[in-house]
Design a protein around this motif. Structure first.
Motif, PDB file in Angstrom:
ATOM      1  N   GLN A  36       0.829  -1.204   0.000  1.00 53.11           N
ATOM      2  CA  GLN A  36       0.000   0.000   0.000  1.00 53.11           C
ATOM      3  C   GLN A  36       0.866   1.259   0.000  1.00 53.11           C
ATOM      4  OE1 GLN A  36      -2.948   0.039   3.162  1.00 53.11           O
ATOM      5  NE2 GLN A  36      -3.337  -2.159   2.906  1.00 53.11           N
ATOM      6  N   GLY A  37       2.049   1.167   0.630  1.00 54.61           N
ATOM      7  CA  GLY A  37       2.937   2.318   0.729  1.00 54.61           C
ATOM      8  C   GLY A  37       3.818   2.523  -0.481  1.00 54.61           C
ATOM      9  N   GLY A  38       3.706   1.666  -1.512  1.00 57.56           N
ATOM     10  CA  GLY A  38       4.531   1.793  -2.705  1.00 57.56           C
ATOM     11  C   GLY A  38       5.815   0.999  -2.643  1.00 57.56           C
ATOM     12  N   VAL A  39       5.879   0.014  -1.739  1.00 62.29           N
ATOM     13  CA  VAL A  39       7.091  -0.746  -1.451  1.00 62.29           C
ATOM     14  C   VAL A  39       6.880  -2.208  -1.835  1.00 62.29           C
ATOM     15  CG1 VAL A  39       8.639  -1.525   0.396  1.00 62.29           C
ATOM     16  CG2 VAL A  39       7.707   0.817   0.444  1.00 62.29           C
ATOM     17  N   ASN A  40       7.905  -2.818  -2.470  1.00 59.92           N
ATOM     18  CA  ASN A  40       7.800  -4.248  -2.777  1.00 59.92           C
ATOM     19  C   ASN A  40       8.981  -5.060  -2.248  1.00 59.92           C
ATOM     20  OD1 ASN A  40       9.908  -3.679  -4.541  1.00 59.92           O
ATOM     21  ND2 ASN A  40       8.865  -4.449  -6.373  1.00 59.92           N
ATOM     22  N   GLN A  41       9.872  -4.393  -1.483  1.00 57.22           N
ATOM     23  CA  GLN A  41      11.060  -5.074  -0.954  1.00 57.22           C
ATOM     24  C   GLN A  41      11.400  -4.414   0.382  1.00 57.22           C
ATOM     25  OE1 GLN A  41      14.614  -4.620  -3.417  1.00 57.22           O
ATOM     26  NE2 GLN A  41      15.013  -6.804  -3.217  1.00 57.22           N
ATOM     27  N   VAL A  42      11.641  -5.233   1.413  1.00 59.89           N
ATOM     28  CA  VAL A  42      11.878  -4.684   2.746  1.00 59.89           C
ATOM     29  C   VAL A  42      13.015  -5.431   3.439  1.00 59.89           C
ATOM     30  CG1 VAL A  42       9.522  -3.841   3.126  1.00 59.89           C
ATOM     31  CG2 VAL A  42      10.103  -6.202   3.752  1.00 59.89           C
ATOM     32  N   TYR A  43      13.694  -4.709   4.334  1.00 61.33           N
ATOM     33  CA  TYR A  43      14.696  -5.313   5.216  1.00 61.33           C
ATOM     34  C   TYR A  43      14.073  -5.380   6.600  1.00 61.33           C
ATOM     35  CZ  TYR A  43      19.271  -6.155   7.381  1.00 61.33           C
ATOM     36  OH  TYR A  43      20.336  -6.698   8.074  1.00 61.33           O
ATOM     37  N   VAL A  44      13.929  -6.589   7.122  1.00 62.97           N
ATOM     38  CA  VAL A  44      13.091  -6.847   8.294  1.00 62.97           C
ATOM     39  C   VAL A  44      13.935  -6.883   9.562  1.00 62.97           C
ATOM     40  CG1 VAL A  44      11.408  -8.417   9.313  1.00 62.97           C
ATOM     41  CG2 VAL A  44      11.551  -8.194   6.811  1.00 62.97           C
ATOM     42  N   MET A  45      13.489  -6.139  10.569  1.00 61.05           N
ATOM     43  CA  MET A  45      14.173  -6.095  11.857  1.00 61.05           C
ATOM     44  C   MET A  45      13.860  -7.348  12.690  1.00 61.05           C
ATOM     45  SD  MET A  45      16.019  -3.376  11.905  1.00 61.05           S
ATOM     46  CE  MET A  45      16.303  -3.605  10.129  1.00 61.05           C
ATOM     47  N   PRO A  46      14.846  -7.792  13.499  1.00 62.05           N
ATOM     48  CA  PRO A  46      14.718  -9.072  14.202  1.00 62.05           C
ATOM     49  C   PRO A  46      14.342  -8.965  15.681  1.00 62.05           C
ATOM     50  CG  PRO A  46      17.003  -8.400  14.222  1.00 62.05           C
ATOM     51  CD  PRO A  46      16.234  -7.281  13.549  1.00 62.05           C
ATOM     52  N   PRO A  51      14.094 -12.535  20.658  1.00 67.09           N
ATOM     53  CA  PRO A  51      14.715 -12.008  19.447  1.00 67.09           C
ATOM     54  C   PRO A  51      15.127 -13.124  18.488  1.00 67.09           C
ATOM     55  CG  PRO A  51      16.239 -11.862  21.298  1.00 67.09           C
ATOM     56  CD  PRO A  51      14.905 -12.252  21.863  1.00 67.09           C
ATOM     57  N   VAL A  52      15.248 -12.751  17.208  1.00 61.85           N
ATOM     58  CA  VAL A  52      15.627 -13.696  16.159  1.00 61.85           C
ATOM     59  C   VAL A  52      17.144 -13.824  16.156  1.00 61.85           C
ATOM     60  CG1 VAL A  52      15.541 -14.214  13.700  1.00 61.85           C
ATOM     61  CG2 VAL A  52      13.597 -13.079  14.806  1.00 61.85           C
ATOM     62  N   THR A  53      17.656 -14.887  16.755  1.00 67.09           N
ATOM     63  CA  THR A  53      19.101 -15.046  16.927  1.00 67.09           C
ATOM     64  C   THR A  53      19.674 -16.262  16.216  1.00 67.09           C
ATOM     65  OG1 THR A  53      18.757 -16.254  18.997  1.00 67.09           O
ATOM     66  CG2 THR A  53      19.091 -13.864  19.152  1.00 67.09           C
ATOM     67  N   THR A  54      18.841 -17.077  15.576  1.00 72.99           N
ATOM     68  CA  THR A  54      19.346 -18.254  14.867  1.00 72.99           C
ATOM     69  C   THR A  54      18.857 -18.238  13.428  1.00 72.99           C
ATOM     70  OG1 THR A  54      17.460 -19.736  15.291  1.00 72.99           O
ATOM     71  CG2 THR A  54      19.161 -19.567  17.025  1.00 72.99           C
ATOM     72  N   VAL A  55      19.578 -18.926  12.581  1.00 70.82           N
ATOM     73  CA  VAL A  55      19.197 -19.026  11.174  1.00 70.82           C
ATOM     74  C   VAL A  55      17.836 -19.685  11.043  1.00 70.82           C
ATOM     75  CG1 VAL A  55      19.779 -20.130   8.980  1.00 70.82           C
ATOM     76  CG2 VAL A  55      21.562 -19.008  10.327  1.00 70.82           C
ATOM     77  N   GLN A  56      17.588 -20.710  11.834  1.00 66.35           N
ATOM     78  CA  GLN A  56      16.315 -21.412  11.751  1.00 66.35           C
ATOM     79  C   GLN A  56      15.150 -20.486  12.093  1.00 66.35           C
ATOM     80  OE1 GLN A  56      19.072 -22.537  13.323  1.00 66.35           O
ATOM     81  NE2 GLN A  56      19.610 -24.150  11.835  1.00 66.35           N
ATOM     82  N   GLN A  57      15.305 -19.691  13.159  1.00 66.94           N
ATOM     83  CA  GLN A  57      14.262 -18.732  13.517  1.00 66.94           C
ATOM     84  C   GLN A  57      14.033 -17.732  12.388  1.00 66.94           C
ATOM     85  OE1 GLN A  57      16.241 -17.464  17.304  1.00 66.94           O
ATOM     86  NE2 GLN A  57      14.153 -17.277  18.029  1.00 66.94           N
ATOM     87  N   CYS A  58      15.122 -17.270  11.812  1.00 60.30           N
ATOM     88  CA  CYS A  58      15.049 -16.243  10.787  1.00 60.30           C
ATOM     89  C   CYS A  58      14.319 -16.735   9.547  1.00 60.30           C
ATOM     90  CB  CYS A  58      16.466 -15.780  10.442  1.00 60.30           C
ATOM     91  SG  CYS A  58      16.544 -14.249   9.519  1.00 60.30           S
ATOM     92  N   SER A  77      17.375 -10.375   8.766  1.00 57.34           N
ATOM     93  CA  SER A  77      18.518 -10.061   9.624  1.00 57.34           C
ATOM     94  C   SER A  77      18.444 -10.854  10.917  1.00 57.34           C
ATOM     95  CB  SER A  77      18.536  -8.560   9.950  1.00 57.34           C
ATOM     96  OG  SER A  77      17.382  -8.183  10.698  1.00 57.34           O
ATOM     97  N   LEU A  78      19.611 -10.999  11.550  1.00 56.42           N
ATOM     98  CA  LEU A  78      19.706 -11.591  12.885  1.00 56.42           C
ATOM     99  C   LEU A  78      19.899 -10.491  13.923  1.00 56.42           C
ATOM    100  CD1 LEU A  78      22.126 -14.600  12.263  1.00 56.42           C
ATOM    101  CD2 LEU A  78      19.634 -14.689  12.512  1.00 56.42           C
ATOM    102  N   TYR A  79      19.553 -10.798  15.143  1.00 59.02           N
ATOM    103  CA  TYR A  79      19.702  -9.883  16.280  1.00 59.02           C
ATOM    104  C   TYR A  79      21.070 -10.134  16.930  1.00 59.02           C
ATOM    105  CZ  TYR A  79      18.048  -7.675  20.717  1.00 59.02           C
ATOM    106  OH  TYR A  79      17.872  -6.886  21.825  1.00 59.02           O
TER     107      TYR A  79
END
Length: 367
Positions: A36-46, A51-58, A77-79
């Motif tokens: 909706q905001g005009g975005v089709n690609q994002v970098y996601v905070m963990p 927190p997201v600290t493992t590859v499996q969680q991510c 991304s990882l934390y």
């Protein structure tokens, strides 16, 4: 082009290099608003709980997001946590994870597991440099506790000087690891912009949509404008506006859109830090630039189509070394959109009040 005379702009779909999509019901509510905001690609905070600290969680988190909105490219991304090792960095690189996000302990939402001593992580940073991964820095230091006093040789840290106090850490990390790609996230001061510019090309900064409009007085009277880092002075806001149109790639869009349930912004003892901008991400920036030109703090000739395309996507994608495989475009029309008063959805128990609720803005149409 004369920016302020345009009623319609066509742009490549944007890349938002800093988003908070949460999990559970909140993720179900806000993830569909990315496009909706005009975005089709994002970098996601963990910074979930935990927190997201493992590859499996991510990877599991990415799958959850894709299930909600499959027409978005999620960079993950990882934390940065004591459990992150050099081996974990190598595993993350092989899995396609883009970077690691550092939060100083306790400075913002869900940062209680954050960093106390950066030198502890030097082996991790060295491996990240080797693996060509990105270190994302929340550039603040924790405030001095209110029940203590700074010594005569030390400056007390508050939310107003927490970012400037962090800048020596940025410089030290860059000097120690000159090839490590580092992003100083959500720059909120002129000093932060200068610190990034003083570094080599491996260092860049993100700028949010809301920091281009807000100053201290705004968040001091409105919990829905309160974020970390807080908005600062009019001079800082204007420096950010000029960085958008004159940086030639050192700064790019990272909205730091951070949803909180309406009750956590107004109904609890402490106000949650975060401004929600996702559904109108590109539009807010265009509005802020137009007002900057009208106030005479941005030169209209500096607002070019090439510069807008760079800030909204090209420069961020180049820094992250990714393309836009979808090749989509959006058309924005001035004054044809309106910010909703409350974002809600039947069946979900959370409600989010967006930035500039109820106001007129640009509409977004996908081509």
């Amino acid at each position: 082009m004369r920016f302020t005379q345009l009623n319609e702009i066509e742009l490549p779909a944007a890349f938002d290099a800093h988003v908070h999509l949460r999990d559970g019901e909140m993720s179900q509510l806000v993830t569909p608003t990315i496009r909706q905001g005009g975005v089709n690609q994002v970098y996601v905070m963990p910074n979930l709980v935990p927190p997201v600290t493992t590859v499996q969680q991510c990877l599991a988190y990415r799958d959850q997001l894709k299930a909600i909105e499959p027409n978005v490219d999620y960079l993950m991304s990882l934390y940065l946590h004591e459990s992150i090792t050099s081996e974990a960095i190598r595993e993350a690189k092989k899995a396609g994870i883009m970077g690691v996000k550092s939060y100083p302990a306790g400075v913002t939402t869900n940062s209680s597991s954050g960093v106390i001593d950066y030198e502890t992580f030097y082996p991790v940073f060295a491996e990240m440099e080797k693996q060509n991964m990105v270190l994302n820095l929340h550039g603040e230091v924790p405030s001095t506790p209110s029940h203590t006093h700074a010594t005569k040789d030390a400056t007390a840290i508050t939310i107003l000087n927490a970012e400037p106090a962090f800048l020596p850490t940025l410089k030290a990390l860059h000097e120690k690891f000159p090839a490590l790609r580092i992003i100083l996230e959500h720059c909120s001061t002129a000093a932060a912009l200068e610190a990034v510019r003083a570094c080599g090309p491996a260092v860049a900064g993100t700028i949010t949509a809301h920091h281009l409009s807000l100053i201290i007085d705004d968040w001091a009277g409105d919990p829905f404008c309160f974020c970390k880092p807080v908005a600062k002075t009019p001079e800082d806001r204007d420096a950010l506006l000029n960085a958008v149109v004159t940086s030639k790639g050192r700064f790019f869009l990272g909205t730091d859109s951070a949803p909180h349930d309406q009750g956590k912004k107004r109904g609890e003892d402490k106000v949650a830090a975060g401004v929600f901008t996702q559904p109108n991400a590109v539009a807010y920036v265009l509005d802020a630039l137009e007002k900057g030109v009208e106030r005479g703090v941005v030169e209209e000739g500096d607002v070019t189509l090439e510069g807008l395309e760079g800030f909204f996507g090209g420069w961020g994608r180049a820094f992250y070394q990714v393309g836009d495989g979808r090749g989509e475009k959006v058309v924005l029309r001035k004054g044809a959109g309106r910010v909703v008063d409350v974002l809600e959805k039947d069946g979900l128990g959370v409600r989010v009040v967006p930035f500039r609720r109820g106001e007129e803005t640009w509409s977004v149409e996908w081509k």
